[in-house]
Design a protein around this motif. Structure first.
Motif, short mmCIF file in Angstrom:
data_model
loop_
_atom_site.label_atom_id
_atom_site.label_comp_id
_atom_site.label_asym_id
_atom_site.label_seq_id
_atom_site.Cartn_x
_atom_site.Cartn_y
_atom_site.Cartn_z
N MET A 46 -33.32 33.36 -27.78
CA MET A 46 -32.01 33.25 -28.47
C MET A 46 -31.88 31.88 -28.77
O MET A 46 -32.24 30.86 -28.09
CB MET A 46 -30.94 33.97 -27.55
N ALA A 47 -31.24 31.72 -30.18
CA ALA A 47 -31.17 30.43 -30.84
C ALA A 47 -29.98 29.81 -29.94
O ALA A 47 -28.86 30.31 -29.46
CB ALA A 47 -30.64 30.56 -32.33
N LEU A 48 -30.02 28.58 -30.01
CA LEU A 48 -28.95 27.84 -29.14
C LEU A 48 -27.81 27.64 -29.92
O LEU A 48 -27.79 27.62 -31.52
CB LEU A 48 -29.72 26.35 -28.81
N ASP A 49 -26.56 27.47 -29.46
CA ASP A 49 -25.33 27.20 -30.06
C ASP A 49 -25.33 25.91 -30.58
O ASP A 49 -25.56 24.86 -30.37
CB ASP A 49 -24.16 27.31 -28.94
N GLN A 50 -25.22 26.01 -32.00
CA GLN A 50 -25.16 24.87 -32.85
C GLN A 50 -23.92 23.98 -32.59
O GLN A 50 -23.95 22.78 -32.86
CB GLN A 50 -25.15 25.11 -34.36
N SER A 51 -22.97 24.49 -32.01
CA SER A 51 -21.77 23.93 -31.70
C SER A 51 -21.98 22.74 -30.82
O SER A 51 -21.11 21.78 -30.64
CB SER A 51 -20.60 24.68 -31.15
N PHE A 52 -23.24 22.62 -30.10
CA PHE A 52 -23.52 21.62 -29.05
C PHE A 52 -24.07 20.41 -29.92
O PHE A 52 -24.00 19.30 -29.33
CB PHE A 52 -24.52 22.21 -28.13
N VAL A 53 -24.18 20.37 -31.36
CA VAL A 53 -24.77 19.22 -31.93
C VAL A 53 -23.55 18.39 -31.97
O VAL A 53 -22.27 18.57 -32.27
CB VAL A 53 -25.22 19.90 -33.41
N GLY A 54 -23.66 17.01 -31.63
CA GLY A 54 -22.87 15.89 -31.59
C GLY A 54 -22.06 15.91 -30.03
O GLY A 54 -21.41 14.87 -29.98
N ARG A 55 -22.54 16.71 -29.18
CA ARG A 55 -22.00 16.57 -27.79
C ARG A 55 -22.68 15.32 -27.25
O ARG A 55 -23.55 15.15 -27.13
CB ARG A 55 -22.26 17.98 -26.96
N THR A 56 -21.83 14.69 -26.56
CA THR A 56 -22.15 13.48 -25.93
C THR A 56 -21.80 13.71 -24.43
O THR A 56 -20.73 14.36 -24.08
CB THR A 56 -21.40 12.00 -26.43
N TYR A 57 -22.87 13.15 -23.51
CA TYR A 57 -22.67 13.48 -21.99
C TYR A 57 -22.02 12.28 -21.25
O TYR A 57 -22.55 11.21 -21.87
CB TYR A 57 -23.91 14.08 -21.44
N PRO A 58 -21.62 12.34 -20.32
CA PRO A 58 -21.00 10.90 -19.56
C PRO A 58 -22.28 10.07 -19.11
O PRO A 58 -23.18 10.54 -19.04
CB PRO A 58 -20.41 11.51 -18.09
N ALA A 59 -21.94 8.85 -19.41
CA ALA A 59 -23.01 7.79 -19.13
C ALA A 59 -23.59 7.88 -17.67
O ALA A 59 -22.54 8.33 -16.66
CB ALA A 59 -22.19 6.28 -19.21
N THR A 60 -24.65 7.56 -17.36
CA THR A 60 -25.29 7.64 -16.09
C THR A 60 -24.86 6.46 -15.27
O THR A 60 -24.33 5.52 -15.79
CB THR A 60 -26.71 7.71 -16.21
#
Lengths: 150, 143
Positions: free
Chosen positions: A1-15
């Motif tokens: 199943m294709a991944l959700d395009q709305s995740f494009v641009g998502r930034t995760y917290p710095a390590t």
């Protein structure tokens, strides 16, 4: 199943900061069989204009890939890690990683594509030092192969 | 940054000294430890075959690390490399014997940027005659 395009641009917290040690750089250089003294001898590194030993160009991947794990293992994104292979890798260097650096990584999903049933994910990892200066940007392309091909 | 090669001495087509890098199972175990990549496809033959690989394969990042040595050894200062990218096109299969595999790397200057005084070096990495990296390129800042 294709991944959700709305995740494009998502930034995760710095390590949390990763402290680069001289002996870890030495261990890595020895593991790839590279005897360049800039990696192991502070004097040789200084002669090239560096404040301490520097790391081989791909050393930083260990840090950025671990950080990319936040993306890969994000249950909301739902990537099937068992089907993931490393497609492309690129680094853009502002300066070399060096001993004493305290590096944090901020991962962002740059793109999500579906090609012939494969999910292709491009993750950007920006690596900053303790002063907040950009050191290197890693671009990692991960390909999750279509289930029927696995 | 202190590259020892002068920008003006390099032309498009200039070849860098080629190098060959042997890789055995022991190399991969060592690289796994140093890099923290313990994916069993790089050390466990049974696992590798179960997931459809012909045998244990080298870490793509190991091949990437070896290939750039052709450039860093040439440039004088590893920090001369300002950009480096590859595509992993074919796995390097590493049999469980004394010989292992051999990664052969060649490189040549493909383009010059007079303003930045950088050159683009295109790399070719082969194992058993087959290309194992695609689009392997480094941008190098020269003196």
């Amino acid at each position: 199943m294709a991944l959700d395009q709305s995740f494009v641009g998502r930034t995760y917290p710095a390590t949390d900061p990763y402290e680069v040690g001289r002996e870890k750089i030495r261990e890595f250089a020895e593991a790839v069989g590279d005897a360049n003294p800039a990696y192991t001898d502070p004097e040789a590194a200084r002669a090239l204009g560096h404040p301490d030993v520097i790391a081989p160009p791909t050393f930083v991947f260990a840090i950025t890939f671990k950080a990319a794990g936040q993306v890969v293992q994000d249950p909301q994104l739902g990537l099937d890690y068992d089907r993931v292979v490393h497609g492309d890798q690129r680094f853009e260097y502002v300066r070399p990683v060096r001993a004493g650096d305290r590096l944090t990584v901020t991962s962002t999903i740059d793109s999500i594509k579906s090609l012939a049933g494969n999910d292709v994910l491009l993750v950007r990892g920006e690596v900053h030092d303790a002063d907040g200066e950009l050191v290197v940007t890693a671009h990692t392309k991960l390909v999750a192969r279509a289930a029927e091909e696995a | 940054m202190a590259a020892t090669i002068s920008y003006d001495d390099v032309q498009v087509g200039t070849e860098l000294p080629a190098q060959s890098f042997p890789v055995t199972r022991a190399t991969l175990v060592r690289y796994a430890g140093a890099s923290g990549d313990f994916n069993p496809i790089h050390w466990n033959e049974k696992f590798a075959k179960e997931v459809g690989l012909p045998d244990v394969i080298a870490h793509g990042m190991f091949t990437m690390a070896e290939a750039i040595r052709v450039v860093t050894d040439w440039a004088g200062d590893p920090a001369a490399v300002v950009d480096y990218g590859v595509r992993f096109t074919k796995p390097v299969v590493v049999p469980n014997d004394d010989k292992g595999a051999l990664i052969e790397v060649g490189a040549a200057v493909a383009a010059k940027d007079d303003e930045a005084r950088t050159v683009r070096v295109d790399l070719v990495a082969r194992c058993d005659g087959q290309k194992v990296l695609g689009m392997a390129r480094a941008v190098v800042k020269l003196a």
